[in-house]
Design a protein around this motif. Structure first.
Motif, PDB file in Angstrom:
ATOM      1  N   ASN A  19       0.802  -1.220   0.000  1.00 50.68           N
ATOM      2  CA  ASN A  19       0.000   0.000   0.000  1.00 50.68           C
ATOM      3  C   ASN A  19       0.837   1.274   0.000  1.00 50.68           C
ATOM      4  OD1 ASN A  19      -2.182  -1.805   0.294  1.00 50.68           O
ATOM      5  ND2 ASN A  19      -1.876  -1.751   2.531  1.00 50.68           N
ATOM      6  N   SER A  20       1.912   1.267  -0.748  1.00 55.37           N
ATOM      7  CA  SER A  20       2.727   2.483  -0.865  1.00 55.37           C
ATOM      8  C   SER A  20       1.873   3.614  -1.427  1.00 55.37           C
ATOM      9  CB  SER A  20       3.918   2.222  -1.794  1.00 55.37           C
ATOM     10  OG  SER A  20       4.652   3.404  -1.993  1.00 55.37           O
ATOM     11  N   GLY A  21       1.823   4.718  -0.724  1.00 56.45           N
ATOM     12  CA  GLY A  21       1.056   5.876  -1.141  1.00 56.45           C
ATOM     13  C   GLY A  21      -0.394   5.872  -0.695  1.00 56.45           C
ATOM     14  N   THR A  22      -0.918   4.702  -0.261  1.00 56.83           N
ATOM     15  CA  THR A  22      -2.330   4.627   0.201  1.00 56.83           C
ATOM     16  C   THR A  22      -2.426   4.130   1.639  1.00 56.83           C
ATOM     17  OG1 THR A  22      -2.573   2.376  -0.654  1.00 56.83           O
ATOM     18  CG2 THR A  22      -3.181   4.195  -2.132  1.00 56.83           C
ATOM     19  N   TRP A  23      -1.276   3.921   2.258  1.00 53.93           N
ATOM     20  CA  TRP A  23      -1.274   3.376   3.634  1.00 53.93           C
ATOM     21  C   TRP A  23      -2.074   4.255   4.579  1.00 53.93           C
ATOM     22  CZ3 TRP A  23       0.323   5.157   8.363  1.00 53.93           C
ATOM     23  CH2 TRP A  23       0.448   4.213   9.391  1.00 53.93           C
ATOM     24  N   GLY A  24      -1.897   5.572   4.496  1.00 51.65           N
ATOM     25  CA  GLY A  24      -2.596   6.475   5.406  1.00 51.65           C
ATOM     26  C   GLY A  24      -4.093   6.455   5.188  1.00 51.65           C
ATOM     27  N   GLN A  25      -4.534   6.391   3.930  1.00 50.77           N
ATOM     28  CA  GLN A  25      -5.961   6.368   3.642  1.00 50.77           C
ATOM     29  C   GLN A  25      -6.605   5.103   4.199  1.00 50.77           C
ATOM     30  OE1 GLN A  25      -6.876   6.815  -0.514  1.00 50.77           O
ATOM     31  NE2 GLN A  25      -9.015   6.190  -0.250  1.00 50.77           N
ATOM     32  N   ILE A  26      -5.961   3.977   4.028  1.00 49.29           N
ATOM     33  CA  ILE A  26      -6.492   2.711   4.544  1.00 49.29           C
ATOM     34  C   ILE A  26      -6.552   2.745   6.073  1.00 49.29           C
ATOM     35  CG2 ILE A  26      -6.019   0.242   4.754  1.00 49.29           C
ATOM     36  CD1 ILE A  26      -4.827   0.371   1.909  1.00 49.29           C
ATOM     37  N   THR A  27      -5.494   3.313   6.680  1.00 50.72           N
ATOM     38  CA  THR A  27      -5.471   3.415   8.144  1.00 50.72           C
ATOM     39  C   THR A  27      -6.617   4.287   8.642  1.00 50.72           C
ATOM     40  OG1 THR A  27      -3.070   3.100   8.229  1.00 50.72           O
ATOM     41  CG2 THR A  27      -4.123   4.133  10.145  1.00 50.72           C
ATOM     42  N   ASN A  28      -6.855   5.413   7.975  1.00 49.35           N
ATOM     43  CA  ASN A  28      -7.962   6.293   8.374  1.00 49.35           C
ATOM     44  C   ASN A  28      -9.311   5.586   8.264  1.00 49.35           C
ATOM     45  OD1 ASN A  28      -6.228   8.380   8.965  1.00 49.35           O
ATOM     46  ND2 ASN A  28      -6.462   9.389   6.969  1.00 49.35           N
ATOM     47  N   THR A  29      -9.500   4.824   7.198  1.00 50.68           N
ATOM     48  CA  THR A  29     -10.757   4.070   7.044  1.00 50.68           C
ATOM     49  C   THR A  29     -10.915   3.052   8.170  1.00 50.68           C
ATOM     50  OG1 THR A  29     -10.706   4.331   4.631  1.00 50.68           O
ATOM     51  CG2 THR A  29     -12.077   2.568   5.522  1.00 50.68           C
ATOM     52  N   ASN A  30      -9.819   2.375   8.519  1.00 55.75           N
ATOM     53  CA  ASN A  30      -9.870   1.428   9.641  1.00 55.75           C
ATOM     54  C   ASN A  30     -10.277   2.127  10.931  1.00 55.75           C
ATOM     55  OD1 ASN A  30      -9.209  -0.871   8.206  1.00 55.75           O
ATOM     56  ND2 ASN A  30      -7.012  -0.772   8.694  1.00 55.75           N
ATOM     57  N   LEU A  31      -9.735   3.327  11.149  1.00 57.65           N
ATOM     58  CA  LEU A  31     -10.073   4.060  12.368  1.00 57.65           C
ATOM     59  C   LEU A  31     -11.542   4.466  12.367  1.00 57.65           C
ATOM     60  CD1 LEU A  31      -6.877   6.319  12.731  1.00 57.65           C
ATOM     61  CD2 LEU A  31      -7.518   4.317  14.117  1.00 57.65           C
ATOM     62  N   LEU A  32     -12.066   4.850  11.219  1.00 61.89           N
ATOM     63  CA  LEU A  32     -13.482   5.214  11.131  1.00 61.89           C
ATOM     64  C   LEU A  32     -14.381   4.000  11.382  1.00 61.89           C
ATOM     65  CD1 LEU A  32     -13.417   7.617   8.052  1.00 61.89           C
ATOM     66  CD2 LEU A  32     -13.714   8.224  10.469  1.00 61.89           C
ATOM     67  N   ILE A  33     -13.956   2.829  10.916  1.00 61.02           N
ATOM     68  CA  ILE A  33     -14.717   1.603  11.184  1.00 61.02           C
ATOM     69  C   ILE A  33     -14.705   1.294  12.682  1.00 61.02           C
ATOM     70  CG2 ILE A  33     -14.806  -0.887  10.794  1.00 61.02           C
ATOM     71  CD1 ILE A  33     -13.649  -0.357   7.981  1.00 61.02           C
ATOM     72  N   LEU A  34     -13.549   1.473  13.324  1.00 61.59           N
ATOM     73  CA  LEU A  34     -13.467   1.268  14.773  1.00 61.59           C
ATOM     74  C   LEU A  34     -14.369   2.257  15.504  1.00 61.59           C
ATOM     75  CD1 LEU A  34      -9.626   0.669  15.228  1.00 61.59           C
ATOM     76  CD2 LEU A  34     -11.467  -1.028  15.420  1.00 61.59           C
ATOM     77  N   GLU A  35     -14.404   3.504  15.018  1.00 62.80           N
ATOM     78  CA  GLU A  35     -15.284   4.491  15.625  1.00 62.80           C
ATOM     79  C   GLU A  35     -16.750   4.052  15.494  1.00 62.80           C
ATOM     80  OE1 GLU A  35     -15.463   9.286  15.558  1.00 62.80           O
ATOM     81  OE2 GLU A  35     -15.745   8.312  13.602  1.00 62.80           O
ATOM     82  N   GLN A  36     -17.098   3.513  14.328  1.00 60.15           N
ATOM     83  CA  GLN A  36     -18.449   2.973  14.151  1.00 60.15           C
ATOM     84  C   GLN A  36     -18.757   1.892  15.182  1.00 60.15           C
ATOM     85  OE1 GLN A  36     -18.883   1.554   9.982  1.00 60.15           O
ATOM     86  NE2 GLN A  36     -20.947   2.425  10.166  1.00 60.15           N
ATOM     87  N   ALA A  37     -17.824   0.977  15.354  1.00 64.19           N
ATOM     88  CA  ALA A  37     -18.053  -0.161  16.233  1.00 64.19           C
ATOM     89  C   ALA A  37     -18.144   0.246  17.696  1.00 64.19           C
ATOM     90  CB  ALA A  37     -16.946  -1.190  16.048  1.00 64.19           C
ATOM     91  N   ILE A  38     -17.438   1.331  18.047  1.00 63.03           N
ATOM     92  CA  ILE A  38     -17.425   1.765  19.448  1.00 63.03           C
ATOM     93  C   ILE A  38     -18.592   2.690  19.753  1.00 63.03           C
ATOM     94  CG2 ILE A  38     -16.138   3.077  21.175  1.00 63.03           C
ATOM     95  CD1 ILE A  38     -13.564   2.120  19.726  1.00 63.03           C
ATOM     96  N   GLY A  39     -18.875   3.631  18.866  1.00 62.89           N
ATOM     97  CA  GLY A  39     -19.897   4.619  19.190  1.00 62.89           C
ATOM     98  C   GLY A  39     -20.808   4.990  18.044  1.00 62.89           C
ATOM     99  N   GLY A  40     -20.796   4.236  16.977  1.00 61.96           N
ATOM    100  CA  GLY A  40     -21.593   4.583  15.813  1.00 61.96           C
ATOM    101  C   GLY A  40     -23.078   4.319  15.993  1.00 61.96           C
ATOM    102  N   TYR A  41     -23.892   5.158  15.351  1.00 64.62           N
ATOM    103  CA  TYR A  41     -25.355   5.018  15.391  1.00 64.62           C
ATOM    104  C   TYR A  41     -25.894   5.137  13.977  1.00 64.62           C
ATOM    105  CZ  TYR A  41     -30.210   6.597  15.619  1.00 64.62           C
ATOM    106  OH  TYR A  41     -31.553   6.747  15.398  1.00 64.62           O
ATOM    107  N   GLN A  42     -26.892   4.281  13.672  1.00 61.30           N
ATOM    108  CA  GLN A  42     -27.541   4.393  12.366  1.00 61.30           C
ATOM    109  C   GLN A  42     -28.963   3.852  12.457  1.00 61.30           C
ATOM    110  OE1 GLN A  42     -25.183   3.115   9.060  1.00 61.30           O
ATOM    111  NE2 GLN A  42     -26.883   3.156   7.601  1.00 61.30           N
ATOM    112  N   ALA A  43     -29.894   4.546  11.805  1.00 58.18           N
ATOM    113  CA  ALA A  43     -31.264   4.053  11.673  1.00 58.18           C
ATOM    114  C   ALA A  43     -31.349   3.240  10.397  1.00 58.18           C
ATOM    115  CB  ALA A  43     -32.243   5.215  11.637  1.00 58.18           C
ATOM    116  N   VAL A  44     -31.947   2.040  10.517  1.00 59.32           N
ATOM    117  CA  VAL A  44     -32.037   1.128   9.379  1.00 59.32           C
ATOM    118  C   VAL A  44     -33.498   0.776   9.146  1.00 59.32           C
ATOM    119  CG1 VAL A  44     -31.338  -1.108   8.448  1.00 59.32           C
ATOM    120  CG2 VAL A  44     -29.763   0.182   9.909  1.00 59.32           C
ATOM    121  N   GLY A  45     -33.991   1.051   7.976  1.00 63.89           N
ATOM    122  CA  GLY A  45     -35.367   0.690   7.653  1.00 63.89           C
ATOM    123  C   GLY A  45     -35.485  -0.801   7.384  1.00 63.89           C
ATOM    124  N   ILE A  46     -36.476  -1.449   7.997  1.00 63.30           N
ATOM    125  CA  ILE A  46     -36.617  -2.905   7.844  1.00 63.30           C
ATOM    126  C   ILE A  46     -38.065  -3.263   7.500  1.00 63.30           C
ATOM    127  CG2 ILE A  46     -34.708  -3.410   9.426  1.00 63.30           C
ATOM    128  CD1 ILE A  46     -36.932  -4.206  11.488  1.00 63.30           C
TER     129      ILE A  46
END
Length: 356
Positions: A19-46
């Motif tokens: 991931n030369s040149g994209t390492w930081g972007q992938i890391t940021n996405t991972n952090l956002l996913i962790l943020e979702q898992a820890i404190g994320g909220y979403q309404a889902v229509g079912i």
């Protein structure tokens, strides 16, 4: 070595040198996913059910910590997550429509909200099934302590038969029993200034008694003054012909009605009952009033002696003198008011009244 993906949150696990040149972007996405898992909220229509997504290396609705299920459902629906996901969720069933909602894995079992349950549950997937932690149920805490007022929010409190409300020392204050198919109950109402609170019998039947039952020979005590609109006394009717020594058990009735003509003069022994003396059921300073109805034929007889607990007493008779006979072809009603003045000490007031 190529990148890989984590099993549950589908994070991108970067290999060394990749991931030369994209390492930081992938890391940021991972952090956002962790943020979702820890404190994320979403309404889902079912409305017709839903399958939550867990996309590799991307933010996805199934990765949120808190999910609010919305929409109008017209039947039982499932909310599904992929097999092998291990994750905790807080799920609020905010749907409308009286149908069940089940949160489950694709192949395993899940947690079901009943048709009328629009509440919140904390659940988790162990990779095979979805399980209810029961953390949102009070029963999951064996010794719950309230930090404030308990508001039932329009719901009932259910107490199993034989269980109790306890005081702070764990002693019983109110004990409950269960009657199968019960339709009648108590209703308790408070009152505004100048009005009395009410304890009422309510329920499915039209006319229902209110039973207050002391234990053993104990009595129901009303402190202060009382007001009675009407009262009925227990009458025992017996075909006994008065003669000899008769017993009057005050724990059995207030009026003893003989229906056969007296066969001789009689002594009346007044007591509590066969197991309890009158002395044991009365306190000093109390009185009790009873009546004895005795019919006479052409040859009249009368109550010639009175005993209390087997000991003779001399009543004070109405009119100043004891009767010396009965009244022919009549019903003689004897009334006795007994006042306890001390231990095994009584004053008896008596009267004889003819009814023909």
């Amino acid at each position: 070595m190529a990148n890989s993906t984590s099993a549950s949150l589908k994070l991108t696990v970067q290999a060394t040198g990749e991931n030369s040149g994209t390492w930081g972007q992938i890391t940021n996405t991972n952090l956002l996913i962790l943020e979702q898992a820890i404190g994320g909220y979403q309404a889902v229509g079912i409305t017709s059910g839903a399958t939550l997504t867990f996309s590799n290396g991307a933010i996805s609705n199934g990765k949120n910590a808190v999910l609010k299920l919305t929409g109008t459902i017209g039947g039982a629906v499932n909310v599904t997550i992929p097999d092998s996901i291990e994750k905790t969720f807080i799920v609020d069933n905010a749907t409308t429509g009286a149908y069940t909602v089940t949160f489950k894995t694709t192949s395993g079992s899940g947690v079901t909200w009943a048709a009328a349950d629009k509440g919140t549950k904390m659940i988790y997937s162990d990779g095979t099934n979805v399980v209810d932690t029961a953390f949102t149920d009070l029963s999951s805490d064996l010794t719950p302590q309230l930090a404030g007022t308990l508001d039932c929010n329009g719901n009932n409190i259910i107490i199993d038969g034989g269980n109790s409300i306890l005081d702070e020392s764990s002693n019983e204050q109110i004990k409950f029993t269960t009657t199968g198919s019960a339709v009648n109950e108590f209703s308790i109402a408070n009152a505004a200034t100048g009005n009395a609170p009410a304890l009422s019998v309510t329920g499915g039947d039209t006319n229902i008694d209110l039973n207050l039952t002391p234990k053993g020979i104990g009595r129901a005590t009303f402190n202060g003054q009382g007001k009675i609109q009407s009262v009925a006394e227990k009458v025992t009717t017996s075909a006994t012909a008065a003669t000899g020594t008769l017993t009057y058990d005050v724990l059995t009735q207030a009026v003893l009605n003989y229906t056969s003509n007296a066969a001789g003069n009689w002594t009346l022994n007044i007591r509590g009952d066969g197991s309890n003396s009158l002395d044991s059921i009365m306190d000093t300073g109390e009185s009790i009033t009873i009546a004895h109805l005795v019919p006479n034929g052409g040859t009249p007889y009368y109550n010639s002696a009175v005993q209390i607990d087997g000991s003779s007493v001399t009543p004070e008779w109405q009119g100043g003198s004891a009767p010396t006979g009965g009244n022919a072809n009549s019903i003689d009603v004897y009334s006795y008011t007994i006042i306890k003045t001390g231990s095994a000490t009584f004053t008896a007031l008596a009267s004889q009244t003819q009814f023909a």
